[in-house]
Write a protein that holds these residues in place. Structure first.
Motif, PDB file in Angstrom:
ATOM      1  N   LEU A   1       2.168 -14.838  -6.323  1.00 33.53           N
ATOM      2  CA  LEU A   1       1.010 -14.134  -6.392  1.00 33.53           C
ATOM      3  C   LEU A   1       1.283 -12.792  -7.160  1.00 33.53           C
ATOM      4  CD1 LEU A   1      -1.977 -13.343  -5.390  1.00 33.53           C
ATOM      5  CD2 LEU A   1      -0.913 -12.223  -3.418  1.00 33.53           C
ATOM      6  N   ARG A   2       0.644 -12.536  -8.216  1.00 33.20           N
ATOM      7  CA  ARG A   2       1.092 -11.359  -9.030  1.00 33.20           C
ATOM      8  C   ARG A   2      -0.236 -10.646  -9.427  1.00 33.20           C
ATOM      9  NH1 ARG A   2       3.528 -11.815 -15.176  1.00 33.20           N
ATOM     10  NH2 ARG A   2       3.705  -9.381 -15.309  1.00 33.20           N
ATOM     11  N   SER A   3       0.029  -9.177  -9.274  1.00 31.69           N
ATOM     12  CA  SER A   3      -1.038  -8.364  -9.419  1.00 31.69           C
ATOM     13  C   SER A   3      -0.735  -7.006  -9.890  1.00 31.69           C
ATOM     14  CB  SER A   3      -2.205  -8.127  -8.214  1.00 31.69           C
ATOM     15  OG  SER A   3      -2.768  -7.104  -8.599  1.00 31.69           O
ATOM     16  N   GLN A   4      -1.461  -6.121 -11.050  1.00 36.20           N
ATOM     17  CA  GLN A   4      -0.872  -5.028 -11.567  1.00 36.20           C
ATOM     18  C   GLN A   4      -1.700  -3.742 -10.547  1.00 36.20           C
ATOM     19  OE1 GLN A   4      -1.727  -5.951 -15.652  1.00 36.20           O
ATOM     20  NE2 GLN A   4       0.385  -5.695 -16.191  1.00 36.20           N
ATOM     21  N   THR A   5      -2.178  -4.164  -9.707  1.00 34.44           N
ATOM     22  CA  THR A   5      -3.018  -3.250  -9.003  1.00 34.44           C
ATOM     23  C   THR A   5      -2.753  -3.594  -7.552  1.00 34.44           C
ATOM     24  OG1 THR A   5      -5.097  -4.298  -8.720  1.00 34.44           O
ATOM     25  CG2 THR A   5      -4.952  -2.640 -10.414  1.00 34.44           C
ATOM     26  N   ALA A   6      -2.583  -2.582  -6.587  1.00 33.53           N
ATOM     27  CA  ALA A   6      -2.181  -2.608  -5.011  1.00 33.53           C
ATOM     28  C   ALA A   6      -3.545  -3.323  -4.313  1.00 33.53           C
ATOM     29  CB  ALA A   6      -2.028  -1.267  -4.555  1.00 33.53           C
TER      30      ALA A   6
ATOM     31  N   ASN B   1       0.861  -1.097  -0.137  1.00 29.77           N
ATOM     32  CA  ASN B   1       0.039  -0.041   0.035  1.00 29.77           C
ATOM     33  C   ASN B   1       0.793   1.206   0.001  1.00 29.77           C
ATOM     34  OD1 ASN B   1      -2.647   1.405   0.078  1.00 29.77           O
ATOM     35  ND2 ASN B   1      -1.979   2.229   2.082  1.00 29.77           N
ATOM     36  N   ASN B   2       1.989   1.243   0.924  1.00 28.22           N
ATOM     37  CA  ASN B   2       2.755   2.433   0.789  1.00 28.22           C
ATOM     38  C   ASN B   2       3.399   2.646  -0.448  1.00 28.22           C
ATOM     39  OD1 ASN B   2       2.241   2.923   3.720  1.00 28.22           O
ATOM     40  ND2 ASN B   2       3.911   1.628   4.356  1.00 28.22           N
ATOM     41  N   ILE B   3       3.883   1.499  -1.079  1.00 29.03           N
ATOM     42  CA  ILE B   3       4.483   1.598  -2.553  1.00 29.03           C
ATOM     43  C   ILE B   3       3.437   2.175  -3.611  1.00 29.03           C
ATOM     44  CG2 ILE B   3       5.517   0.255  -4.472  1.00 29.03           C
ATOM     45  CD1 ILE B   3       6.725  -1.455  -2.320  1.00 29.03           C
ATOM     46  N   SER B   4       2.337   1.781  -3.247  1.00 28.35           N
ATOM     47  CA  SER B   4       1.381   2.466  -4.331  1.00 28.35           C
ATOM     48  C   SER B   4       1.136   3.729  -4.210  1.00 28.35           C
ATOM     49  CB  SER B   4      -0.063   1.616  -4.308  1.00 28.35           C
ATOM     50  OG  SER B   4      -0.614   1.673  -3.038  1.00 28.35           O
ATOM     51  N   LEU B   5       1.160   4.401  -2.978  1.00 24.75           N
ATOM     52  CA  LEU B   5       1.009   5.862  -2.508  1.00 24.75           C
ATOM     53  C   LEU B   5       2.053   6.833  -2.875  1.00 24.75           C
ATOM     54  CD1 LEU B   5      -0.887   5.162   0.770  1.00 24.75           C
ATOM     55  CD2 LEU B   5      -1.791   5.844  -1.544  1.00 24.75           C
ATOM     56  N   LEU B   6       3.235   6.157  -3.239  1.00 23.55           N
ATOM     57  CA  LEU B   6       4.504   7.024  -3.555  1.00 23.55           C
ATOM     58  C   LEU B   6       4.131   7.977  -4.855  1.00 23.55           C
ATOM     59  CD1 LEU B   6       7.498   4.309  -3.415  1.00 23.55           C
ATOM     60  CD2 LEU B   6       7.222   6.286  -1.818  1.00 23.55           C
ATOM     61  N   PRO B   7       4.783   9.155  -4.995  1.00 30.30           N
ATOM     62  CA  PRO B   7       4.301  10.125  -6.141  1.00 30.30           C
ATOM     63  C   PRO B   7       4.992   9.505  -7.524  1.00 30.30           C
ATOM     64  CG  PRO B   7       5.457  11.137  -4.111  1.00 30.30           C
ATOM     65  CD  PRO B   7       5.521   9.697  -3.890  1.00 30.30           C
ATOM     66  N   GLU B   8       4.380   9.651  -8.319  1.00 25.45           N
ATOM     67  CA  GLU B   8       4.557   8.888  -9.531  1.00 25.45           C
ATOM     68  C   GLU B   8       5.930   9.122 -10.130  1.00 25.45           C
ATOM     69  OE1 GLU B   8       1.821   9.776 -12.638  1.00 25.45           O
ATOM     70  OE2 GLU B   8      -0.031   8.934 -11.571  1.00 25.45           O
ATOM     71  N   ASN B   9       6.499  10.316  -9.736  1.00 25.42           N
ATOM     72  CA  ASN B   9       7.785  10.678 -10.000  1.00 25.42           C
ATOM     73  C   ASN B   9       8.902  10.045  -9.303  1.00 25.42           C
ATOM     74  OD1 ASN B   9       7.325  12.338  -8.007  1.00 25.42           O
ATOM     75  ND2 ASN B   9       7.927  14.173  -9.009  1.00 25.42           N
ATOM     76  N   SER B  10       8.470   9.381  -8.142  1.00 25.09           N
ATOM     77  CA  SER B  10       9.437   9.113  -7.289  1.00 25.09           C
ATOM     78  C   SER B  10      10.129   7.799  -7.939  1.00 25.09           C
ATOM     79  CB  SER B  10       8.856   8.451  -5.987  1.00 25.09           C
ATOM     80  OG  SER B  10       9.636   7.438  -5.260  1.00 25.09           O
ATOM     81  N   PRO B  11      11.445   7.592  -7.593  1.00 20.97           N
ATOM     82  CA  PRO B  11      12.267   6.553  -8.194  1.00 20.97           C
ATOM     83  C   PRO B  11      12.151   5.163  -7.827  1.00 20.97           C
ATOM     84  CG  PRO B  11      13.569   7.671  -6.769  1.00 20.97           C
ATOM     85  CD  PRO B  11      12.382   8.453  -6.893  1.00 20.97           C
TER      86      PRO B  11
END
Length: 217
Positions: free
Chosen positions: A118-123, A68-78
């Motif tokens: 387990l694989r998913s393209q959405t958080a 969840n924290n990764i999905s909330l990172l700004p889009e320009n974050s490395p």
């Protein structure tokens, strides 16, 4: 150093030397179908803006919050998950396991890399797919293949599985393994770092050293 030795050994030119073919042998070891998942091998991989990222030895309790924290990172974050043409890279969760094989009265343990995936393209994992496999199915499969395709023997596929459901299934499966068998599992993350056992690595090193000595002389 180990790979360097292999490359040097392969350069040995012996045109007149033939390697005798080994007779094919049939394994008498039978898979019991029992799988124990090694929880401390849990890892998360994904493609970020800065490249491929692998987070290892994760706890099952912390995994949902981490994603969840990764999905909330700004889009320009490395460290943010890579987005190419509005198509996000997938979260890949996996862990290793072991299975038991029997031959008459003897029993041995066999390691299974990526025993559960387990694989998913959405958080939210609303379109995820999970695979739990046995030792005879170690090849990588596209986890987003349509579930209408008949699964292979020894391979169990589940659609729309959340991270919590995935980790819960692992715990349930492990509880089915008897205490006696679990005590015999002396395997951790380090056992999956090399494709060879310690004995196999020693034998390969010995053969390479012999070949290198022949090349020098």
């Amino acid at each position: 150093m180990f790979l360097k030795k292999i490359k040097q050994a392969l350069k040995i030119d012996k045109p007149n030397e033939t390697i005798p073919e080994k007779p094919q042998t049939i394994s008498l070891w039978e898979d019991t179908g029992k799988v124990f998942y090694i929880e401390n091998t849990l890892k998360l991989t994904y493609e970020s803006n800065g490249g491929s990222i692998t987070l290892e030895k994760l706890s099952m309790q912390a995994l949902p919050d981490l994603i969840n924290n990764i999905s909330l990172l700004p889009e320009n974050s490395p460290l943010a998950i890579k987005n190419t043409a509005n198509q996000k890279s997938a979260f890949n969760i996996s862990l290793c396991g072991v299975t038991w094989q029997k031959n008459a009265n003897a029993t041995r343990i066999k390691a299974i890399p990526d025993a559960a995936l387990l694989r998913s393209q959405t958080a939210c994992f609303s379109k995820s797919q999970a695979i739990f496999r046995h030792a005879t199915l170690l090849e990588h499969d596209d986890l987003l293949t349509s579930s209408l395709i008949q699964p292979k023997a020894g391979q169990f596929i589940y659609n729309r599985i959340t991270v919590e459901q995935f980790t819960q299934q692992i715990k349930i499966a492990n509880k089915r393994i008897s205490e006696d068998l679990r005590k015999k599992v002396l395997i951790n993350q380090d056992n999956f770092d090399s494709p060879f056992t310690e004995h196999e690595s020693e034998e390969i090193e010995r053969l390479i050293d012999i070949n290198l000595q022949k090349k020098i002389t």
